[in-house]
Design a protein around this motif. Structure first.
Motif, mmCIF file in Angstrom:
data_model
loop_
_atom_site.group_PDB
_atom_site.id
_atom_site.type_symbol
_atom_site.label_atom_id
_atom_site.label_comp_id
_atom_site.label_asym_id
_atom_site.label_seq_id
_atom_site.Cartn_x
_atom_site.Cartn_y
_atom_site.Cartn_z
ATOM 1 N N HIS A 1 0.853 -1.197 0.000
ATOM 2 C CA HIS A 1 0.000 0.000 0.000
ATOM 3 C C HIS A 1 0.886 1.243 0.000
ATOM 4 O O HIS A 1 1.538 1.554 0.996
ATOM 5 N N ASP A 2 0.892 1.960 -1.104
ATOM 6 C CA ASP A 2 1.637 3.219 -1.205
ATOM 7 C C ASP A 2 0.715 4.333 -0.711
ATOM 8 O O ASP A 2 0.017 4.995 -1.477
ATOM 9 N N ARG A 3 0.722 4.544 0.599
ATOM 10 C CA ARG A 3 -0.248 5.438 1.226
ATOM 11 C C ARG A 3 -0.086 6.889 0.786
ATOM 12 O O ARG A 3 -1.049 7.666 0.830
ATOM 13 N N ALA A 4 1.097 7.259 0.379
ATOM 14 C CA ALA A 4 1.302 8.637 -0.064
ATOM 15 C C ALA A 4 0.424 8.977 -1.259
ATOM 16 O O ALA A 4 0.113 10.139 -1.499
ATOM 17 N N ARG A 5 0.023 7.961 -2.008
ATOM 18 C CA ARG A 5 -0.799 8.206 -3.182
ATOM 19 C C ARG A 5 -2.288 8.275 -2.855
ATOM 20 O O ARG A 5 -3.066 8.843 -3.626
ATOM 21 N N SER A 6 -2.707 7.677 -1.767
ATOM 22 C CA SER A 6 -4.146 7.601 -1.500
ATOM 23 C C SER A 6 -4.597 8.412 -0.303
ATOM 24 O O SER A 6 -5.795 8.565 -0.084
ATOM 25 N N GLU A 7 -3.670 8.921 0.499
ATOM 26 C CA GLU A 7 -4.053 9.609 1.732
ATOM 27 C C GLU A 7 -4.890 10.849 1.428
ATOM 28 O O GLU A 7 -4.571 11.651 0.557
ATOM 29 N N SER A 8 -6.022 10.976 2.135
ATOM 30 C CA SER A 8 -6.857 12.162 2.031
ATOM 31 C C SER A 8 -7.735 12.234 3.272
ATOM 32 O O SER A 8 -7.916 11.239 3.980
ATOM 33 N N LEU A 9 -8.300 13.425 3.508
ATOM 34 C CA LEU A 9 -9.171 13.584 4.668
ATOM 35 C C LEU A 9 -10.402 12.680 4.537
ATOM 36 O O LEU A 9 -10.890 12.121 5.516
ATOM 37 N N GLU B 1 -12.291 13.653 13.732
ATOM 38 C CA GLU B 1 -10.910 14.174 13.767
ATOM 39 C C GLU B 1 -10.550 14.761 12.395
ATOM 40 O O GLU B 1 -10.762 14.151 11.363
ATOM 41 N N GLY B 2 -10.027 15.993 12.407
ATOM 42 C CA GLY B 2 -9.617 16.664 11.181
ATOM 43 C C GLY B 2 -10.726 17.449 10.503
ATOM 44 O O GLY B 2 -10.466 18.150 9.529
ATOM 45 N N MET B 3 -11.960 17.340 11.005
ATOM 46 C CA MET B 3 -13.090 18.045 10.408
ATOM 47 C C MET B 3 -13.442 19.258 11.263
ATOM 48 O O MET B 3 -13.405 19.187 12.484
ATOM 49 N N ASP B 4 -13.809 20.361 10.623
ATOM 50 C CA ASP B 4 -14.194 21.540 11.389
ATOM 51 C C ASP B 4 -15.605 21.355 11.938
ATOM 52 O O ASP B 4 -16.368 20.518 11.453
#
Length: 780
Positions: A457-465, A723-726
């Motif tokens: 899993h290349d997480r750098a390619r799929s990471e998002s909020l 977490e991470g959401m306003d």
């Protein structure tokens, strides 16, 4: 008010309406006997006439300006005035000007002296010789919103001897944020109101009115009758007239000016010097007036955006475009911008009229940038334009990279596995990378070592909020694993799949051992017939007509999903259910665009040009969204977060919900694939179920359109505590979740693998590309 009072009021209103077309003043020169008699009759017959006689002040002003080097006292001024009059009585001197629409009678110097005195303060900004030359120029102004300011400024400077003004519309109260006029002119034709304003400023200036506007039938007359125009100022809203006006102006070698009242843009086309110049600087290609007249308003939008320069719009104007026909009826214009633009256009017109070296092009006098100015980072960003694409194969800028230690560790022994020759390996992995992934991020790395294939899993390619804990990427890897198994079976091989074989190592998602087909430890598979659809499977966002989902298709899709233990398929098919899910999805789309981080996540997925899509071979080429021309123009506006930040601040953005409503309008069903638990292995297995369903749909001619944002946002809400959401987005997501749970039988413990639309759509405009094998496959 009494009945008689109302009748009188209505009578006066009707009389006013009948007079609303008049705009030419009447001149009385008492030195002429017939004019003197007519003036006496007017004064006798109109008791409501207001008389303004300031001739003494005008005469005094005239003699002072003729002796600029002297300081004149009152007695000397009086003497010089008497010498100038040469015994003529003051009341009979000059001209009396009657403005019938205002019932005003004004005593003025006659034309030569009036013009001399009124332009005296122009010196030497405009020399006497230049002022005389301008008196012979003819300027036409088409469109009298912005154009009214242009025409009045030209009249103020007397930069022309004749003005031709054209507009078919009447003044409305909503026009008066930018048109300088009085409320007494409401419902008066704009050309009449403008001509009256000019006449009250300068009754001697020649004005010709085209109250039907400029049309294909009268355009030649507008340009040529009474002498060819020297300049055309285009401020009309009609796109076909803009094109036709330029084509004919070019044929007659007349330069065209335009002001857009945004960022102080002045557009110059020197058809007088460049008779072969493409109209509108070539921005509309070979578009013709006839073609544009046949287009719907929606289809005209992209051309309008090209004309006004979508990438150069002010942030507020761009944001406002998203609110048209939502919270405002048409695009906004400010009085300050219109007056500023009118002045700039009039200044440019004067320079053209005097033969100064004004070049074709677009010029900005952006007061916001000049006076307020952006912070340095914003200035650099605007100067640089859209961010340059990353190099092919480069990861997104954000997100944890694939752990090199995990990638370097041996994959372990592959007992009983057969060795794959390079070509066979490439065919199998090529099938794997044909799998779907969120935003076509392709979050996989493949390593073949000692007869075992590892999927990382290349997480750098799929990471998002939106992708909570990377589970969306794991679903894509599960789908890729399914394709590998199907392709291997197609090669006559058995497969042994081990999901997450190393405890604590989330990067190694699965290993594959390829075996002889008759090995008992090979995975059994009831769906091998799907392998032929791997190369055909695609996302299809095209709109379509709603149709019922056939029983046999419903059964086949359910069987494909449920062939994976624990996986289930939920379908929404009734009109009420589809309408509700469209509203929920639309609100989710709006939220995704109006939150800065999710906006950035979305924008990093988009490839805006074919060349970029080909170079990167990941992400989504914008054509794949199947936007209408108008929707595509709106989506391009959405690139600029600053514009969307304003929309959010205004509480707007309902237009951002339209895409979901249009998509669901043609749905046979909206489907949700689930797993009973939300562990990472469940998402992997859910990805396999998803791929089986998608391949089944492909074989049956059913289009699949993933709509994945909301389920993963909900996962962050219910399992990550938001977490991470306003707070505003948390509140919205909570409300949407409650509505969503009334449609789907799921709990907070359920893994929601993918939400997607099923429809009968035609072929897609384009298909997403895949990175080359050499970028993702390592053989060691």
């Amino acid at each position: 008010m009494t009945k008689t009072g109302w009748q009188q009021l209505i009578s006066h209103s009707s009389q006013r309406g009948a007079e609303s077309a008049g705009w030419r003043p009447r001149f009385f020169r008492p030195a002429r006997e017939d004019d003197a008699e007519a003036l006496e009759r007017l004064l006798r017959d109109d008791a409501r006439l207001h008389v303004f006689d300031a001739i003494d002040g005008q005469l005094a002003d005239l003699v002072k300006t003729r002796h600029p080097s002297r300081t004149l006292g009152a007695q000397e001024i009086a003497r010089l005035v008497e010498e100038h009059l040469r015994g003529a009585p003051r009341q009979a001197y000059g001209v009396w000007v009657h403005y019938p629409w205002a019932r005003r009678l004004v005593h003025l110097l006659d034309e030569a002296e009036f013009v001399e005195l009124r332009t005296n303060r122009n010196k030497y900004k405009i020399s006497a010789e230049e002022q005389a030359a301008l008196a012979g120029r003819k300027i036409g102004v088409v469109g009298l919103s912005v154009g009214q300011s242009v025409a009045l400024t030209i009249a103020l400077e007397r930069s022309a001897g004749e003005l031709r003004i054209a507009d078919f519309d009447h003044l409305e109260l909503s026009n008066m944020n930018r048109i300088r006029t009085g409320v007494h002119n409401l419902d008066v034709p704009k050309v009449v109101a403008t001509a009256r304003d000019i006449a009250e400023l300068d009754p001697f200036l020649e004005v010709k009115c085209f109250s039907e506007g400029v049309t294909p039938d009268n355009m030649e007359g507008f340009l040529l009758d009474g002498g060819k125009l020297d300049i055309v100022v285009d401020e009309c809203d009609s796109l076909d007239i803009k094109l036709e006006l330029r084509l004919r102006a070019r044929a007659h070698r007349i330069p065209v000016l335009m002001d857009t009242s945004d960022r102080g843009l002045i557009d110059v086309e020197r058809f007088d010097l460049e008779p072969d110049r493409p109209i509108l600087h070539g921005l509309v290609g070979d578009l013709t007036p006839a073609r544009i007249r046949g287009l719907s308003t929606e289809d005209k939008v992209p051309y309008v955006m090209q004309i006004i320069g979508q990438d150069t719009l002010s942030t507020r104007f761009a944001a406002s475009l998203l609110e048209i026909q939502q919270t405002v009826s048409t695009w906004p214009q400010l009085g300050s911008a219109v007056v500023h633009g009118g002045a700039a256009a009039a200044d440019t017109a004067r320079r053209l009229a005097l033969g100064e070296p004004v070049r074709s092009g677009r010029y900005y006098v952006d007061l916001e940038q000049i006076i307020s100015g952006p912070v340095p980072e914003e200035a650099a960003a605007r100067a640089a334009g859209p961010a340059a694409p990353r190099a092919p194969g480069a990861p997104p800028a954000r997100g944890p990279a694939l752990d090199p230690a995990s990638l370097a560790r041996p994959l372990g022994s592959a007992d009983g596995a057969v060795a794959l020759d390079p070509e066979r390996l490439r065919r199998i992995v090529a099938a794997g990378i044909a799998a779907p992934s969120g935003g076509n991020c392709q979050p996989w790395r493949w390593v073949y070592e000692a007869r075992r294939l590892g999927l990382f899993h290349d997480r750098a390619r799929s990471e998002s909020l939106a992708d909570f804990q990377g589970t969306g990427g794991v679903v894509a890897l599960g789908a890729a694993a399914e394709n590998v198994v199907l392709a291997a079976h197609g090669e006559g091989l058995g497969v042994r799949v081990a999901p997450f074989p190393r405890a604590g190592d989330v990067d190694l998602v699965a290993t594959f051992d390829f075996l002889d087909a008759d090995r008992s430890d090979a995975e059994g598979h009831a769906m091998d017939g799907l392998g032929d659809a791997i190369g055909l499977r695609h996302t299809n966002r095209r709109q379509s007509q709603r149709a019922a989902l056939a029983d046999e298709h419903r059964a086949a899709l359910a069987a494909a999903v449920r062939s994976v233990p624990g996986a289930d398929l939920h379908l929404l098919e009734s009109p009420a259910e589809l309408e509700e899910i469209a509203a929920i999805l639309g609100a989710g789309d709006r939220a995704r665009l109006l939150v800065q981080r999710t906006h950035a996540d979305l924008m990093k997925e988009i490839r805006w040009t074919e060349a970029e899509a080909e170079a990167r071979r990941d992400g989504i080429f914008v054509r794949a969204f199947e936007f209408s021309p108008a929707d595509l123009a709106g989506f391009r506006v959405c690139r600029d977060w600053r514009a969307l930040e304003l929309v959010r601040r205004w509480g707007g953005g309902t237009a951002l919900e339209k895409t979901a409503h249009k998509a669901i309008a043609g749905a046979m069903a909206v489907a949700l694939i689930t797993m009973p638990r939300a562990g990472v292995a469940d998402y992997f297995q859910g990805g396999r179920a998803l791929e089986r369903a998608w391949l089944t749909a492909t074989q049956r001619g059913i289009a699949v359109y993933p709509m994945a944002t909301l389920p993963y946002m909900f996962a962050r809400l219910v399992r990550g505590g938001g977490e991470g959401m306003d707070p505003e987005t948390v509140a919205l997501a909570t409300a949407l979740r409650a509505r969503y749970l009334r449609l789907f039988d799921v709990t907070d413990a359920t893994a929601e693998i993918l939400l997607f639309r099923l429809s009968l759509a035609g072929p897609p405009s384009t298909r997403s590309l895949r990175r080359p094998l050499e970028d993702v496959l390592v053989m060691r």
